[in-house]
Each structure stands twice: as structure tokens, then as C-alpha cells.
Design a protein around this motif. Structure first.
Motif, PDB file in Angstrom:
ATOM      1  N   ARG A 585       0.833  -1.206   0.000  1.00 42.22           N
ATOM      2  CA  ARG A 585       0.000   0.000   0.000  1.00 42.22           C
ATOM      3  C   ARG A 585       0.862   1.248   0.000  1.00 42.22           C
ATOM      4  O   ARG A 585       1.895   1.316   0.670  1.00 42.22           O
ATOM      5  N   LEU A 586       0.407   2.243  -0.748  1.00 42.86           N
ATOM      6  CA  LEU A 586       1.103   3.524  -0.792  1.00 42.86           C
ATOM      7  C   LEU A 586       0.286   4.592  -0.071  1.00 42.86           C
ATOM      8  O   LEU A 586      -0.901   4.413   0.227  1.00 42.86           O
ATOM      9  N   GLU A 587       0.916   5.701   0.160  1.00 40.40           N
ATOM     10  CA  GLU A 587       0.302   6.772   0.954  1.00 40.40           C
ATOM     11  C   GLU A 587      -1.027   7.244   0.372  1.00 40.40           C
ATOM     12  O   GLU A 587      -1.969   7.564   1.107  1.00 40.40           O
ATOM     13  N   ALA A 588      -1.105   7.273  -0.973  1.00 40.65           N
ATOM     14  CA  ALA A 588      -2.323   7.782  -1.606  1.00 40.65           C
ATOM     15  C   ALA A 588      -3.554   6.959  -1.248  1.00 40.65           C
ATOM     16  O   ALA A 588      -4.682   7.465  -1.302  1.00 40.65           O
ATOM     17  N   SER A 589      -3.351   5.706  -0.853  1.00 42.62           N
ATOM     18  CA  SER A 589      -4.496   4.838  -0.553  1.00 42.62           C
ATOM     19  C   SER A 589      -5.205   5.218   0.736  1.00 42.62           C
ATOM     20  O   SER A 589      -6.314   4.735   0.997  1.00 42.62           O
ATOM     21  N   TYR A 590      -4.561   6.077   1.544  1.00 39.54           N
ATOM     22  CA  TYR A 590      -5.159   6.479   2.814  1.00 39.54           C
ATOM     23  C   TYR A 590      -5.983   7.753   2.688  1.00 39.54           C
ATOM     24  O   TYR A 590      -6.552   8.233   3.675  1.00 39.54           O
ATOM     25  N   ASP A 591      -6.068   8.294   1.490  1.00 38.07           N
ATOM     26  CA  ASP A 591      -6.893   9.468   1.250  1.00 38.07           C
ATOM     27  C   ASP A 591      -8.342   9.142   1.636  1.00 38.07           C
ATOM     28  O   ASP A 591      -8.875   8.094   1.231  1.00 38.07           O
ATOM     29  N   PRO A 592      -8.997   9.998   2.413  1.00 40.76           N
ATOM     30  CA  PRO A 592     -10.372   9.709   2.844  1.00 40.76           C
ATOM     31  C   PRO A 592     -11.338   9.434   1.701  1.00 40.76           C
ATOM     32  O   PRO A 592     -12.327   8.709   1.878  1.00 40.76           O
ATOM     33  N   ASN A 633      -4.973  12.739 -12.588  1.00 39.24           N
ATOM     34  CA  ASN A 633      -5.729  12.696 -11.331  1.00 39.24           C
ATOM     35  C   ASN A 633      -5.768  11.305 -10.716  1.00 39.24           C
ATOM     36  O   ASN A 633      -6.386  11.111  -9.670  1.00 39.24           O
ATOM     37  N   ALA A 634      -5.140  10.329 -11.362  1.00 39.55           N
ATOM     38  CA  ALA A 634      -5.161   8.965 -10.833  1.00 39.55           C
ATOM     39  C   ALA A 634      -4.302   8.864  -9.581  1.00 39.55           C
ATOM     40  O   ALA A 634      -3.262   9.530  -9.450  1.00 39.55           O
ATOM     41  N   SER A 635      -4.734   8.023  -8.667  1.00 42.24           N
ATOM     42  CA  SER A 635      -3.965   7.739  -7.455  1.00 42.24           C
ATOM     43  C   SER A 635      -3.319   6.372  -7.584  1.00 42.24           C
ATOM     44  O   SER A 635      -4.006   5.381  -7.856  1.00 42.24           O
ATOM     45  N   VAL A 636      -1.999   6.332  -7.409  1.00 39.53           N
ATOM     46  CA  VAL A 636      -1.307   5.049  -7.361  1.00 39.53           C
ATOM     47  C   VAL A 636      -1.438   4.555  -5.928  1.00 39.53           C
ATOM     48  O   VAL A 636      -0.768   5.047  -5.017  1.00 39.53           O
ATOM     49  N   ILE A 637      -2.314   3.588  -5.716  1.00 38.80           N
ATOM     50  CA  ILE A 637      -2.677   3.184  -4.360  1.00 38.80           C
ATOM     51  C   ILE A 637      -1.830   2.031  -3.835  1.00 38.80           C
ATOM     52  O   ILE A 637      -1.792   1.782  -2.628  1.00 38.80           O
ATOM     53  N   ALA A 638      -1.166   1.307  -4.739  1.00 43.90           N
ATOM     54  CA  ALA A 638      -0.291   0.207  -4.317  1.00 43.90           C
ATOM     55  C   ALA A 638       0.724  -0.052  -5.417  1.00 43.90           C
ATOM     56  O   ALA A 638       0.498   0.293  -6.590  1.00 43.90           O
ATOM     57  N   GLY A 663      13.329   8.271 -18.571  1.00 45.79           N
ATOM     58  CA  GLY A 663      14.394   8.879 -17.797  1.00 45.79           C
ATOM     59  C   GLY A 663      14.671   8.167 -16.488  1.00 45.79           C
ATOM     60  O   GLY A 663      15.620   8.519 -15.770  1.00 45.79           O
ATOM     61  N   MET A 664      13.870   7.174 -16.162  1.00 45.65           N
ATOM     62  CA  MET A 664      14.074   6.411 -14.932  1.00 45.65           C
ATOM     63  C   MET A 664      15.118   5.323 -15.149  1.00 45.65           C
ATOM     64  O   MET A 664      15.342   4.875 -16.271  1.00 45.65           O
ATOM     65  N   GLY A 665      15.739   4.891 -14.075  1.00 45.83           N
ATOM     66  CA  GLY A 665      16.613   3.743 -14.153  1.00 45.83           C
ATOM     67  C   GLY A 665      15.797   2.481 -14.377  1.00 45.83           C
ATOM     68  O   GLY A 665      14.640   2.393 -13.958  1.00 45.83           O
ATOM     69  N   GLN A 666      16.396   1.504 -15.044  1.00 40.95           N
ATOM     70  CA  GLN A 666      15.631   0.304 -15.361  1.00 40.95           C
ATOM     71  C   GLN A 666      15.136  -0.407 -14.106  1.00 40.95           C
ATOM     72  O   GLN A 666      14.034  -0.962 -14.100  1.00 40.95           O
ATOM     73  N   ASP A 667      15.901  -0.377 -13.044  1.00 42.28           N
ATOM     74  CA  ASP A 667      15.462  -1.039 -11.818  1.00 42.28           C
ATOM     75  C   ASP A 667      14.246  -0.361 -11.206  1.00 42.28           C
ATOM     76  O   ASP A 667      13.477  -0.983 -10.470  1.00 42.28           O
ATOM     77  N   GLN A 668      14.038   0.925 -11.528  1.00 43.13           N
ATOM     78  CA  GLN A 668      12.885   1.653 -11.016  1.00 43.13           C
ATOM     79  C   GLN A 668      11.614   1.382 -11.817  1.00 43.13           C
ATOM     80  O   GLN A 668      10.525   1.792 -11.413  1.00 43.13           O
ATOM     81  N   MET A 669      11.747   0.691 -12.935  1.00 42.30           N
ATOM     82  CA  MET A 669      10.612   0.464 -13.833  1.00 42.30           C
ATOM     83  C   MET A 669      10.054  -0.945 -13.726  1.00 42.30           C
ATOM     84  O   MET A 669       9.115  -1.301 -14.436  1.00 42.30           O
ATOM     85  N   ILE A 670      10.630  -1.756 -12.853  1.00 37.69           N
ATOM     86  CA  ILE A 670      10.181  -3.137 -12.709  1.00 37.69           C
ATOM     87  C   ILE A 670       9.239  -3.243 -11.518  1.00 37.69           C
ATOM     88  O   ILE A 670       9.626  -3.535 -10.384  1.00 37.69           O
ATOM     89  N   HIS A 671       7.999  -2.925 -11.774  1.00 35.21           N
ATOM     90  CA  HIS A 671       6.960  -3.039 -10.756  1.00 35.21           C
ATOM     91  C   HIS A 671       5.599  -2.906 -11.417  1.00 35.21           C
ATOM     92  O   HIS A 671       5.479  -2.451 -12.558  1.00 35.21           O
ATOM     93  N   ALA A 672       4.579  -3.306 -10.701  1.00 31.59           N
ATOM     94  CA  ALA A 672       3.185  -3.118 -11.126  1.00 31.59           C
ATOM     95  C   ALA A 672       2.576  -2.005 -10.296  1.00 31.59           C
ATOM     96  O   ALA A 672       2.708  -1.987  -9.069  1.00 31.59           O
ATOM     97  N   ASP A 673       1.906  -1.075 -10.967  1.00 30.49           N
ATOM     98  CA  ASP A 673       1.195  -0.007 -10.277  1.00 30.49           C
ATOM     99  C   ASP A 673      -0.291  -0.329 -10.251  1.00 30.49           C
ATOM    100  O   ASP A 673      -0.892  -0.651 -11.289  1.00 30.49           O
ATOM    101  N   MET A 674      -0.877  -0.246  -9.067  1.00 32.32           N
ATOM    102  CA  MET A 674      -2.321  -0.368  -8.911  1.00 32.32           C
ATOM    103  C   MET A 674      -2.883   1.043  -8.765  1.00 32.32           C
ATOM    104  O   MET A 674      -2.440   1.800  -7.894  1.00 32.32           O
ATOM    105  N   ILE A 675      -3.822   1.399  -9.639  1.00 34.15           N
ATOM    106  CA  ILE A 675      -4.320   2.769  -9.634  1.00 34.15           C
ATOM    107  C   ILE A 675      -5.834   2.813  -9.523  1.00 34.15           C
ATOM    108  O   ILE A 675      -6.535   1.860  -9.871  1.00 34.15           O
TER     109      ILE A 675
END
Length: 719
Positions: A585-592, A633-638, A663-675
Motif C-alpha cells: 500500500r502507498l500513501e495515496a491509498s489512505y486518502d479519505p 488525477n489517478a492515485s497510485v494506491i499500491a 528517464g528512470m533507471g531500469q530497476d525503477q521500472m520493474i513493478h506493477a502499479d495499482m491505480i
């Protein structure tokens, strides 16, 4: 041989329509037909298992077994007018051989079964060959000197039965290659004229019988002259393959109108002898694309007859179905999908079945098939047949033809072995059930069933045909795990739904990636051209980036200005082995405003177990990127993390060894974003960015954090 197997004429239909089912049974006894609804197709004993529900249907019952044959391999056939003089024949064509380890690959064949006459010009291992068969026996003439692959040659043959003489030659169309010439004499023969049974084949032999000796390679401007001009029975046939490139017809420009048709759909829109690279689209310079590429394993339509027909009742329930065929201990399941009547939904939820993706992966032969997975299949009672072992119905767009070129045309009018309940795709450490596509998608279908959600289905094919109207009535639309392939129409249908205020749940990864083409004039087939970049098992040849079926530029939707981020908010970023990880979980997921999504979800980490890759985030991962169209306006929630070192960034994201498009490093691009985001039109979007997400839903009998999160989303979206 597979004892009993079949297919339907289409993958989907609606109430009030009919589907024909074609069955080939090599068994002696009649077989039983039973309609079933597919609830779960996962044979893993630690999962929901294979679950079917028998349904009453008028077509249920016993049917006589009969074997229906199919011969793979593409070729052209054309008529030969009765009365044509067969005593003197000239054969001529430009050819590019692509496979060197075959003998007697037929370029041109003339035959008349009524009198036993046959003449075949062929490419052999050792050069060029000519075979003549008459009532006097068979004569064979050869020109030694191997013809190199991927080189154009002009091949010619002349036979004069009255003089008892044959001549054969080949010469390269570019300097620096070898040529050959030979003549032969044989016992002269009486004058022959063609009967009504006579015919012509291009790229296959044995006219009038089972096609044999298929040619692997390209043929351009074939010509056959009979008799002498101006004499009785003297005609000239010449086919211009630059005409009708988007069709399965070949046009005779020799004046006889002996137009022909293509069988098993070879590849058109390929470069010919005149192509220089100055023009890249066949529509702009068709004369540069006057060749057809034939393959011995091409498969379009098996052409089987209907054994029975299912007339779908007007009140029939939308859903995922199959016809179970059973004879003794042998059985098969022919899958199909029933959508609700157009404009009259039966539920508030619609699941889009990715039938275009199923077709492009249809009969995929994987590199890792072997004894280990066969043992797993036996232990689990899984579907026992694999297309890597049973290749008689062709393979997928992820496989190669025997000549090493990629398969770009895939059909659904053939048995698709990997579109069967209980089929296993792979076996690897941590892979869970080892499922992809249809069977993995059933994790979602079973979850909806377990949670009491009624749902309709609609196929990609129906989206292509009906557009946004197919989705408009639904409160929410859910994708399956891997909606990778789309036509312009089916992509427009999704976009129209979102733009019209719909609520979209994108529950997969690497979706909306490749553009494909289909054709109204050649039903049952789809085409992909793997151009420029992307994760791919083969690359389109230079100058061959435009589909033959519709003339449009192929490849990644991203390269055509429609990246998946613009539709679903996330797009393909990384791929690895079938080993998943978890989300945090990321910080944005705690938005009321949106924390309701995580009601009942404990802790920051979720999705750390599953039946697909042992984790909810795996195999192919999608990332949020505003530069590619993700909503601001999308929130990356996880976000997923801690992926195995086997994961790599997709090629289209890489510029150099030290730079990427973002412009990101390749290691920073290996993930799934839940929005999550609300859309300007009053709708909403939820995307998980992972192929293995739905594999976590069945864990602990569907009671887990991933399941609870999706339940929160779906319940909110349907209200």
C-alpha cells in the motif's frame, strides 16, 4: 492422434443465434454431447478445481462417431478449362525458397485425374526438379545445384509430349548466384486434352487428391502456357498476386479468367522481386508486393462439417460454456461464450472475454514442454493433449513456421487445444497452477461465482462487431488477466465505454498491446505484424509492417499513438519468469476519498500468495506514466516490489544501455502499479497492472486480502 476433438464455427454468440459444432472422432462408438457451464478450469487440487455445471439443451444426446480429416499447408488452386491442350506446357515463376531440407516442394502443378496426367515443377534439396506422369509411367528431370534460401530465382520448365522432350532451368535474379539448365528426352505420347477434372495448384502437388509436397517460400508471377497460341486448346494463364492482397483470391491476367483461391491462407503483403525499400506500404505500391509466402503448416479453416447445431434459446443465460464430448474414457470440451442480447443486459457486470488474445495464443507450442509437465498433467487429471506434441492444427503467433519465419495469421476455425478446461500451460518453481489465458481467467469467473456476483460476458469479437454499444448498458466492465490483442474496433469499444462514463476494472497485465486485423471477406482468421519493438518471439521482415487483411500499420498500439496508459492508466513496463510478488500500500491509498478500497484489508502488504506465480504481481507488469497518457488525477494506491532478478524492462522503454524513454533507471521500472481514478465523464477506473493478480483471488477459499480489495471495488462500481 487425438481420439475425439472439435471446434465451433465461432467462439461467441447471442441468444437466438446458432452455433455449429464440428467433431472428429476416430472412435468406433457414438459419443455423448452435454452442454456445461464453465465455473472453474483450474485442475490444481489445491485450488478451486475443475468445476462444470451440466445444462439442459436440445442438442444434448448421442451422435455417431466419424473421422474428419485436415491437411495443413497453404496453396492456391485454380481451374483449367476443359479441352485445354496438355501436349505442350510451359511453366514459369519467380521463387524464393525458404526451407532447404525438403525434396519436391511443388511450385506449380498441373493435373488431370481422369487420364492420370500430372506435371509438377518443384524445388529440391539438390536444385530444381520436374516430374511428369502419364499413362506411360513417370519421368523425372533434375537440375543439380542447390538453390539458396532467401534468394530470388526465375524457374522455367517446358514439356512437349509430342516431341518427347523436356527442358528445365533456373537462374538467379541477382548476379553472383549459380544457375542451372537441363534437358531430357522420353517416349513421345499421344495428344492429351484436359477433362472437366483437370486443375492447377500453386505451392502444392497431387492435383485432384490430398494436397502433398507443399512449397515453403515465396512465389511471384506464376505463369502456365498450354499448347500453341492461336491453336485449339492453346491458352496462357498468368496470375498477378499484387491484385487482391487483402483477399484469399488470386487473379488471372492471362485472358482466360482462371481466377483461383487460396487454401489455408498463406501470407500476403510481403515483399517481392521489385521491392527496393523505397515504399513500405503495399497499398501504395502493390507491384512491389506481388509475392505470396506459402508454408507447409499454414492453417486457416479445417473445413469440417457440422455434427450438431446448438440453437441458443432466446432466454438463455449469458456466460462461459462448453460442449462436453464423451466416448468411453475419452472426452473433449469445445468452448464458447454467450453474450446477452445486444442492448438488453442480464446483469450489471460484464466480463470481456479476450477471444482475440486466445486466438493469437491458440495452439501455442512452448519451449519447455516435456516429461515433467506431462507427469503433472497425469497427477492432476489435467487435459492430456498439448499443441507442442500434437501440431496437426497449426500453432500460435508465438511460434515459427518450419522455414523459421513467424506465424502472423491465426485461426479460430480449428481445434484450439490450449482453450480447454483443465489445460496446463507451464511447470516451473513457484508457478502455482501454471495457468495462462482461458484457465487463468477462470479464477476471476470462479471468484465472481463465489461472491454471488451475477455477470454477463461479451467477447472481443463481439466488441469488434458491435462497438461501444456492446458495453454501454453495464454499470461496470471487468477485463480478464491478459487482454493483449485488439483491433481498432474492439479498442474503440473499450475507449467509448470509459469516455461514456463507464466504470472499468482492468484486472490484468500487458493489455491492449498489439494491434491485429480481421477481415469480413476471410472469416475465421486474425493477423499480427510484429513491427519495430516490443516483447516478441519473432520480428516482421523489413517492408512488411502493414497487415494484409486491412492494409493498416501493425505492431504496438503504443507506436500508433494509442498506448494502453491512455485507456487503463497503466501500460506494459516489465516482464519476468512466472514468479510473482506482492503489493505494498502507498500513501495515496489512505486518502479519505478512496480509503474505502482497503476496508477489511489488513496491513500494508497484500497479494503475497496465489495460484498464478505464487503472488498477485507477476510475469508481466504495467506501470503508471503520465507521459504516455496515464490520467494525472489517478492515485497510485499500491505498488509491487521485490521482484526476481529474472525480470527485465520491455524493449520499447529502452533507448540505450544507460537511458530509458521515461528517464528512470531500469530497476525503477520493474513493478506493477495499482491505480484508481474518477474519470471526467463521471465514471471510474481501477487497474491492477499484473497478469497474475486474479490468481490470488481463490486463495483460502476466496477469503483473502486481494479478494476483499476487489470485492470492495466491484460492489462500489455496481451500485
Amino acid at each position: 492422434m487425438i481420439p475425439i476433438i472439435g471446434y465451433a464455427n465461432d467462439l461467441g454468440a447471442r441468444p437466438g443465434e446458432a452455433l455449429g459444432f464440428k467433431v472428429s472422432s476416430a472412435l468406433a462408438e457414438p459419443y455423448e454431447v452435454q452442454l456445461v457451464r464453465i465455473i472453474s478450469a483450474d485442475p490444481n487440487p489445491d485450488g478451486p478445481g475443475v468445476r462444470h455445471m451440466e445444462i439442459d439443451a436440445a442438442c444434448n444426446g448421442r451422435y455417431p462417431s466419424r473421422f474428419q480429416d485436415f491437411v495443413p499447408g497453404s496453396y492456391a488452386t485454380a481451374p483449367l478449362p476443359a479441352g485445354t491442350d496438355l501436349s505442350r506446357i510451359e511453366l514459369d515463376a519467380a521463387v524464393m525458397p525458404m526451407l532447404a531440407d525438403r525434396d519436391r516442394q511443388t511450385v506449380l502443378a498441373v493435373g488431370d485425374p481422369a487420364c492420370g496426367f500430372a506435371l509438377e515443377l518443384s524445388v529440391d534439396r539438390g536444385g530444381l526438379g520436374l516430374t511428369l506422369r502419364t499413362g506411360s509411367g513417370e519421368e523425372r528431370l533434375a537440375v543439380p545445384g542447390p538453390m539458396r534460401t532467401r534468394r530470388w530465382y526465375r524457374v522455367r520448365a517446358q514439356v512437349d509430349l509430342g516431341a518427347g522432350r523436356a527442358e528445365l532451368s533456373f537462374e538467379p535474379l541477382k548476379q553472383g548466384e549459380g544457375s542451372g539448365h537441363a534437358t531430357a528426352h522420353f517416349k513421345d505420347s499421344a495428344k492429351l486434352t484436359a477433362s472437366a477434372e483437370a486443375g492447377i495448384r500453386i505451392a502444392a502437388g497431387n492435383v485432384g487428391g490430398r494436397p502433398r509436397r507443399h512449397f515453403n517460400g515465396r512465389i511471384e508471377a506464376p505463369r502456365i502456357a498450354f499448347g500453341e497460341d492461336g491453336t485449339a486448346g492453346g491458352i496462357s494463364l498468368a496470375w498477378d498476386f499484387s491484385q487482391g492482397i487483402d483477399s484469399d483470391r488470386i487473379v488471372d491476367v492471362g485472358g482466360t479468367a482462371s481466377h483461383g483461391r487460396l487454401i489455408n491462407m498463406p501470407t500476403r503483403g510481403v515483399t517481392g522481386t521489385d521491392w527496393t525499400g523505397r515504399e513500405m506500404c503495399w497499398r501504395h505500391a502493390p507491384q512491389d508486393y506481388a509475392a505470396i509466402h506459402f508454408h507447409e503448416d499454414d492453417c486457416h479453416d479445417c473445413g469440417w462439417e457440422d455434427d450438431f447445431v446448438f440453437d441458443i434459446p432466446k432466454d438463455f443465460r449469458s456466460g462461459n460454456y462448453a460442449m462436453r464430448l464423451r466416448c468411453g474414457t475419452d472426452e473433449d470440451f469445445i468452448p464458447f461464450f454467450v453474450a446477452a442480447p445486444l442492448g438488453r443486459p442480464q446483469s450489471r457486470i460484464c466480463v470481456v472475454i479476450p477471444t482475440f488474445t486466445y486466438v493469437m495464443y491458440g495452439d501455442n507450442g512452448r519451449y519447455d514442454y516435456g516429461p515433467a509437465i506431462e507427469q503433472r498433467m497425469a497427477d492432476w487429471g489435467a487435459y492430456p493433449y498439448n499443441p507442442d506434441k500434437y501440431r496437426q492444427f497449426g500453432q500460435s503467433s508465438y511460434n515459427l513456421h518450419p522455414d523459421g519465419t513467424g506465424i502472423c495469421l491465426c485461426s479460430w476455425r480449428r481445434p484450439l487445444l490450449n482453450l480447454r478446461s483443465g489445460y496446463l500451460t507451464l511447470l516451473a518453481p513457484g508457478c502455482g497452477s501454471g495457468l495462462r489465458h482461458y484457465q487463468a481467467d477462470s479464477h476471476l469467473w470462479a471468484w465472481l461465482e463465489a461472491k454471488g456476483f451475477e455477470f454477463d460476458v461479451v467477447t472481443d469479437h463481439q466488441l469488434h462487431q458491435d462497438g461501444p454499444d456492446a458495453l454501454k448498458p453495464y454499470r461496470t466492465v471487468l477485463t480478464c488477466t491478459h487482454p493483449e490483442y485488439h483491433t481498432e474496433n474492439s479498442l474503440d469499444a473499450f475507449q467509448g465505454y470509459v469516455d461514456g462514463g463507464g466504470r472499468l476494472c482492468y484486472l490484468g497485465g500487458n493489455g491492449f498491446y498489439w494491434r491485429i486485423a480481421v477481415s469480413e471477406s476471410i472469416p475465421g482468421i486474425a493477423e499480427v505484424r510484429r513491427t519495430e519493438g516490443g516483447i516478441r518471439t519473432w520480428a516482421a521482415e523489413p517492408g512488411e509492417y502493414y497487415h494484409a487483411l486491412d492494409g493498416q500499420y501493425g505492431g504496438l498500439w503504443r507506436r500508433i499513438g494509442r498506448p494502453p496508459q491512455a485507456l487503463t492508466g497503466v501500460g506494459f513496463s516489465a516482464q519476468g519468469t512466472f514468479l510473482g510478488s506482492h503489493y505494498r500500500r502507498l500513501e495515496a491509498s489512505y486518502d479519505p476519498e478512496i480509503r474505502w478500497i482497503f476496508e477489511g484489508v489488513e496491513g500494508e502488504i497484500f497479494g503475497d500468495e496465489g495460484l498464478s506465480g505464487s503472488g498477485a504481481a507477476g510475469y508481466e507488469l504495467d506501470r503508471y506514466d503520465v507521459a504516455l497518457g496515464s490520467p494525472e488525477n489517478a492515485s497510485v494506491i499500491a505498488r509491487s516490489e521485490n521482484h526476481a532478478p529474472t525480470y527485465i524492462v520491455t524493449p520499447e522503454e529502452i533507448l540505450t544501455h544507460v537511458s530509458t524513454t521515461s528517464g528512470m533507471g531500469q530497476d525503477q521500472m520493474i513493478h506493477a502499479d495499482m491505480i484508481y481514478c474518477d474519470t471526467p465523464s463521471g465514471g471510474a477506473m481501477f487497474s491492477v497492472g499484473s497478469i497474475t493478480f486474479c490468481g490470488s483471488l481463490p486463495v483460502n477459499d476466496f477469503e483473502n486480502s486481494t479478494s476483499r480489495l476487489l470485492e470492495n471495488i466491484v460492489r462500489r462500481f455496481v451500485t
